[in-house]
Write a protein that holds these residues in place. Structure first.
Motif, PDB file in Angstrom:
ATOM      1  N   PHE A   1       0.819  -1.206   0.000  1.00 44.16           N
ATOM      2  CA  PHE A   1       0.000   0.000   0.000  1.00 44.16           C
ATOM      3  C   PHE A   1       0.859   1.265   0.000  1.00 44.16           C
ATOM      4  CE2 PHE A   1      -2.699  -3.163   2.301  1.00 44.16           C
ATOM      5  CZ  PHE A   1      -3.630  -3.333   1.283  1.00 44.16           C
ATOM      6  N   ASP A   2       2.136   1.108   0.360  1.00 48.05           N
ATOM      7  CA  ASP A   2       3.035   2.265   0.377  1.00 48.05           C
ATOM      8  C   ASP A   2       3.603   2.592  -1.003  1.00 48.05           C
ATOM      9  OD1 ASP A   2       2.682   2.508   3.120  1.00 48.05           O
ATOM     10  OD2 ASP A   2       4.358   1.183   3.589  1.00 48.05           O
ATOM     11  N   ILE A   3       3.408   1.687  -1.966  1.00 44.68           N
ATOM     12  CA  ILE A   3       3.948   1.920  -3.309  1.00 44.68           C
ATOM     13  C   ILE A   3       3.295   3.142  -3.949  1.00 44.68           C
ATOM     14  CG2 ILE A   3       3.926   0.987  -5.660  1.00 44.68           C
ATOM     15  CD1 ILE A   3       4.740  -1.686  -4.540  1.00 44.68           C
ATOM     16  N   ALA A   4       1.989   3.323  -3.728  1.00 45.78           N
ATOM     17  CA  ALA A   4       1.291   4.487  -4.281  1.00 45.78           C
ATOM     18  C   ALA A   4       1.829   5.792  -3.706  1.00 45.78           C
ATOM     19  CB  ALA A   4      -0.204   4.372  -4.002  1.00 45.78           C
ATOM     20  N   LYS A   5       2.492   5.694  -2.534  1.00 51.37           N
ATOM     21  CA  LYS A   5       3.070   6.885  -1.897  1.00 51.37           C
ATOM     22  C   LYS A   5       4.531   7.090  -2.282  1.00 51.37           C
ATOM     23  CE  LYS A   5       0.147   5.833   2.100  1.00 51.37           C
ATOM     24  NZ  LYS A   5       0.133   5.426   3.524  1.00 51.37           N
ATOM     25  N   GLY A   6       5.010   6.242  -3.212  1.00 53.30           N
ATOM     26  CA  GLY A   6       6.378   6.416  -3.681  1.00 53.30           C
ATOM     27  C   GLY A   6       7.373   5.390  -3.158  1.00 53.30           C
ATOM     28  N   PHE A   7       6.939   4.501  -2.267  1.00 53.54           N
ATOM     29  CA  PHE A   7       7.854   3.488  -1.728  1.00 53.54           C
ATOM     30  C   PHE A   7       8.239   2.486  -2.811  1.00 53.54           C
ATOM     31  CE2 PHE A   7       8.092  -0.899  -0.116  1.00 53.54           C
ATOM     32  CZ  PHE A   7       9.243  -0.806   0.642  1.00 53.54           C
ATOM     33  N   ARG A   8       9.507   2.072  -2.799  1.00 59.81           N
ATOM     34  CA  ARG A   8       9.977   1.023  -3.690  1.00 59.81           C
ATOM     35  C   ARG A   8      10.831   0.037  -2.895  1.00 59.81           C
ATOM     36  NH1 ARG A   8       6.553   2.928  -6.121  1.00 59.81           N
ATOM     37  NH2 ARG A   8       6.454   3.623  -8.293  1.00 59.81           N
ATOM     38  N   PRO A   9      10.532  -1.271  -2.995  1.00 57.65           N
ATOM     39  CA  PRO A   9      11.387  -2.261  -2.325  1.00 57.65           C
ATOM     40  C   PRO A   9      12.814  -2.122  -2.826  1.00 57.65           C
ATOM     41  CG  PRO A   9       9.372  -3.277  -3.153  1.00 57.65           C
ATOM     42  CD  PRO A   9       9.427  -1.900  -3.734  1.00 57.65           C
ATOM     43  N   SER A  10      13.765  -2.274  -1.938  1.00 51.34           N
ATOM     44  CA  SER A  10      15.162  -2.088  -2.318  1.00 51.34           C
ATOM     45  C   SER A  10      15.668  -3.260  -3.155  1.00 51.34           C
ATOM     46  CB  SER A  10      16.028  -1.942  -1.063  1.00 51.34           C
ATOM     47  OG  SER A  10      16.127  -3.174  -0.387  1.00 51.34           O
ATOM     48  N   LYS A  11      16.576  -2.948  -4.071  1.00 50.45           N
ATOM     49  CA  LYS A  11      17.184  -4.002  -4.882  1.00 50.45           C
ATOM     50  C   LYS A  11      17.991  -4.953  -3.999  1.00 50.45           C
ATOM     51  CE  LYS A  11      17.473  -1.470  -9.254  1.00 50.45           C
ATOM     52  NZ  LYS A  11      18.369  -0.991 -10.339  1.00 50.45           N
ATOM     53  N   GLU A  12      18.592  -4.405  -2.944  1.00 54.59           N
ATOM     54  CA  GLU A  12      19.370  -5.254  -2.023  1.00 54.59           C
ATOM     55  C   GLU A  12      18.463  -6.285  -1.354  1.00 54.59           C
ATOM     56  OE1 GLU A  12      21.423  -1.641  -2.942  1.00 54.59           O
ATOM     57  OE2 GLU A  12      19.436  -1.945  -2.037  1.00 54.59           O
ATOM     58  N   GLN A  13      17.240  -5.848  -0.967  1.00 60.03           N
ATOM     59  CA  GLN A  13      16.267  -6.765  -0.367  1.00 60.03           C
ATOM     60  C   GLN A  13      15.926  -7.881  -1.341  1.00 60.03           C
ATOM     61  OE1 GLN A  13      13.876  -6.316   2.816  1.00 60.03           O
ATOM     62  NE2 GLN A  13      14.138  -8.459   2.281  1.00 60.03           N
ATOM     63  N   MET A  14      15.635  -7.504  -2.583  1.00 65.91           N
ATOM     64  CA  MET A  14      15.247  -8.503  -3.585  1.00 65.91           C
ATOM     65  C   MET A  14      16.415  -9.410  -3.944  1.00 65.91           C
ATOM     66  SD  MET A  14      12.527  -6.473  -6.042  1.00 65.91           S
ATOM     67  CE  MET A  14      13.421  -4.941  -6.275  1.00 65.91           C
ATOM     68  N   GLU A  15      17.603  -8.869  -4.021  1.00 64.90           N
ATOM     69  CA  GLU A  15      18.795  -9.685  -4.303  1.00 64.90           C
ATOM     70  C   GLU A  15      18.972 -10.766  -3.242  1.00 64.90           C
ATOM     71  OE1 GLU A  15      21.125 -10.062  -6.500  1.00 64.90           O
ATOM     72  OE2 GLU A  15      21.112  -8.300  -7.814  1.00 64.90           O
ATOM     73  N   GLY A  16      18.911 -10.357  -1.973  1.00 65.12           N
ATOM     74  CA  GLY A  16      19.082 -11.322  -0.886  1.00 65.12           C
ATOM     75  C   GLY A  16      17.972 -12.346  -0.852  1.00 65.12           C
ATOM     76  N   ASP A  17      16.741 -11.887  -1.090  1.00 65.16           N
ATOM     77  CA  ASP A  17      15.597 -12.803  -1.060  1.00 65.16           C
ATOM     78  C   ASP A  17      15.693 -13.856  -2.161  1.00 65.16           C
ATOM     79  OD1 ASP A  17      14.531 -11.449   1.070  1.00 65.16           O
ATOM     80  OD2 ASP A  17      13.008 -10.375  -0.090  1.00 65.16           O
ATOM     81  N   LEU A  18      15.955 -13.406  -3.380  1.00 67.00           N
ATOM     82  CA  LEU A  18      15.952 -14.352  -4.502  1.00 67.00           C
ATOM     83  C   LEU A  18      17.160 -15.278  -4.471  1.00 67.00           C
ATOM     84  CD1 LEU A  18      14.475 -12.377  -7.524  1.00 67.00           C
ATOM     85  CD2 LEU A  18      13.359 -13.520  -5.608  1.00 67.00           C
TER      86      LEU A  18
END
Length: 650
Positions: A56-73
């Motif tokens: 819900f924060d994406i509409a306010k400009g939030f973007r998940p960090s690439k570092e978060q996605m790198e570690g997760d995947l």
């Protein structure tokens, strides 16, 4: 044997007993199968949100960090060859990271009742699918949009066709609960594969874990026969590790492991194509789905392995801390034990049971509140409930050790002080404790009876309140203290208990215990010499309001036929009213207004404001906001009951 030695032996026994109890609670199940170490899930739902993030924060400009996605995947690539996403806006960097880790994609576009945002999702998913064509296995246009009544079937088909025209060489699908494919057969011809969700825990008739795998198989076979010209894939299946029991379906880490391992084995044996929900626990889901919504992951929100696929699994991984906490609580008995001139061995078992039971109940309930609480209101609720239960437990322990108990509270007397109709007396704090005790159970009961789908059974607190009042009723002048407010509260609890029993069925052990405890507590309030006079008018107002609210809810807000009508003609008066009603409910304007009115009603002692608060609380209870609605209704009842009790005496 000296008095001190007896106390030491008593607490050695307590220490060992609590240790054995929590060890037993934490032990693994014998029903777990062992999967090969190199087993991989076909596909796994993934949302790149940390424990404090939300889509819900994406509409306010939030973007998940690439570092978060790198570690997760990087972590997920050891468990699966594919991930399913539910949205594309804000996750534009994800396909490149997935390709880097050799992961295929079920690429999702989120379809909602916001046409502008939906179109942005579609444009984004088309662009990403074209750019990362070799990584995208299928494009999922919408997830449970029909279930949420966000769009009509014809609107959904239009969105699907738009994506298919833009991506003619790719597989395009829509994902929803299996029943909605049966309700809307017009969707199947527009997709390349039919993606069904089978979640035994969430069925209208919940399925226990021992029958869950058979249920999945039966539904899959049924859908294969009904839609035999399309490939059937399972878009979501899984089991939660925490949350409330629904009939025979119990969320726990052990049950999650039992279902997950059994499903993987069964799916491979039957050659099914599937996606499992989900990679990581998602705390943000608890806002709309209750505690259970945040606990479907194979990893917790901190990215720690829950050992669902392999290894040792425990329902109480923090059992050591629960043991230490409950033992520390049991030490309150020293307040009275140390002051006794001698210990009576005949009374020792009763002392032990009261200390052991209360300590376990409080530790268990505190742990549950820590898991399920989602916001400031719920944390405040937990603190109040645990504080009241702790004080009542101290009174019980004092009674069994010294034969002294003080339970002299009166709701009427407390309201007289709150409304400044009388000065504080020597029983003021007893009155406050009593008012809070009755109110806590009323709020629990009303919440579960009206809107209990996402609420837990607070058995630890309820057990202490019910048992302390039962003991008080048999040992003190409780009968004489009960007035009309107590009597009507007891009657309300009986009705709520019957409703919950009917909703949950006898298969839910948590519900059965809850109902028994509510009836016990309600009886200690109902048994009174007071008369229920003057209540008819107020009762009829609430009944009439409830009928109106139900008609509005069922005839306008959740009526499926209006979804299609309002999609094509949003300016119709009924559609505009429906949109306003949706905002009032979704943004909880009614809850905010009701809370303010209830607060002023209590301070002023105004019967009119109290009735308005009760009506607004009833609206909240009937429109998907049970917990806050129960609080508002109960606060309104403080005032209404108090004024009726006054006029009854006159």
């Amino acid at each position: 044997m000296s008095h001190a030695v007896k106390i030491v032996l008593f607490y050695i026994t307590m220490f060992l007993s609590l240790g054995l109890f929590w060890f037993w609670m934490a032990k693994p199940s014998n029903d777990l199968i062992t999967l090969p170490d190199d087993v991989k899930l076909q596909c796994l739902s993934y949302a790149p949100f940390g424990k404090d993030d939300s889509p819900f924060d994406i509409a306010k400009g939030f973007r998940p960090s690439k570092e978060q996605m790198e570690g997760d995947l990087a972590k997920l690539s050891t468990l699966t060859n594919c991930i399913r996403t539910y949205s594309s806006v804000g996750l534009e960097a994800l396909p490149e990271i997935a390709r880097k880790h050799g992961l295929k994609l079920w690429l999702g576009a989120w379809i909602s009742n916001d046409a502008k945002m939906t179109q942005k999702e579609i444009d984004t998913v088309i662009a990403l699918a074209k750019e990362y064509r070799e990584s995208v296995e299928t494009v999922v246009v919408g997830n449970e949009a029909l279930l949420r009544r966000d769009v009509s079937a014809s609107q959904l088909v239009g969105y699907i066709e738009q994506v298919k025209r833009a991506l003619p060489d790719m597989k395009v699908t829509y994902a929803d609960v299996w029943e909605f494919w049966n309700k809307h057969p017009e969707i199947a011809p527009s997709v390349d594969r039919v993606t069904i969700h089978i979640l035994p825990y969430w069925e209208d008739q919940p399925i226990s874990v021992d029958k869950a795998l058979l249920h999945v198989k039966n539904i899959y076979d049924e859908m294969t026969q009904k839609i035999n010209d399309k490939e059937i894939v399972i878009g979501e299946t899984g089991w939660p590790s925490e949350g409330r029991m629904r009939e025979g379906a119990y969320p726990s880490a052990l049950n999650q492991a039992i279902f997950t391992r059994g499903f993987v084995k069964m799916a491979e044996e039957n050659g099914w194509k599937y996606n499992f929900i989900e990679a990581f626990d998602q705390p943000w889901k608890r806002l709309s789905e209750g505690a259970v919504g945040g606990y479907w992951g194979l990893f917790d929100a901190n990215r720690m392995d829950k050992h669902i696929l392999h290894g040792f699994v425990s329902n109480f991984p923090n059992a050591l801390w629960l043991f230490l906490g409950s033992f520390m609580l049991s030490l309150v008995g020293l307040i009275w034990l140390w002051g006794l001139p001698t210990c009576s061995c005949k009374k020792a078992p009763i002392w032990f049971i009261s200390l052991f039971g209360g300590a376990v109940a409080l530790a268990w309930q505190a742990n549950m509140y820590w898991i399920v609480s989602r916001n400031t209101l719920e944390y405040a609720w937990a603190i109040v409930c645990l504080s009241v239960a702790f004080i009542l437990w101290l009174k019980v322990v004092q009674y069994v050790m010294t034969d002294e108990i003080s339970m002299r509270g009166s709701m009427m007397r407390c309201m007289q002080v709150i409304t400044l109709s009388a000065p504080k007396g020597e029983t003021f704090w007893e009155d406050v404790l009593h008012l809070l005790s009755v109110s806590i159970v009323l709020i629990m009961a009303l919440s579960l009876a009206f809107d209990g789908r996402y609420l837990n059974f607070e058995l630890g607190v309820l057990a202490i309140i019910a048992m302390s009042y039962a003991l008080s009723y048999m040992s003190t002048e409780r009968l004489a203290l009960n007035g009309m407010m107590e009597k009507m509260s007891g009657l309300s609890l009986f009705v709520c208990a019957l409703v919950v029993l009917q909703q949950e069925s006898a298969r839910n052990g948590f519900a059965l215990n809850w109902v028994v405890l509510v009836v016990v507590f309600g009886s200690t309030l109902w048994l009174s010499r007071a008369k229920l006079c003057g209540i008819t008018k107020s009762f009829l107002v609430l009944i009439a309001s409830a009928i109106v609210f139900v008609l509005i809810k069922e005839g306008i807000y959740v009526k499926e036929s209006l979804v299609s009508v309002c999609a094509t003609e949003p300016l119709l008066p009924i559609c505009q009213f429906r949109a306003i009603l949706g905002k009032v409910i979704y943004l909880n304007y009614s809850g905010i207004a009701g809370s303010v009115i209830a607060f002023f009603a209590v301070l002023s002692g105004s019967y009119i404001l109290g009735m308005i608060a009760m009506v607004i609380g009833l609206f909240c209870l009937l429109t998907f906001n049970g917990f806050l609605g129960a609080i508002i209704l109960t606060l309104g009842w403080w005032v209404v009951g108090y004024r009726l009790n006054e006029s009854c005496k006159l």
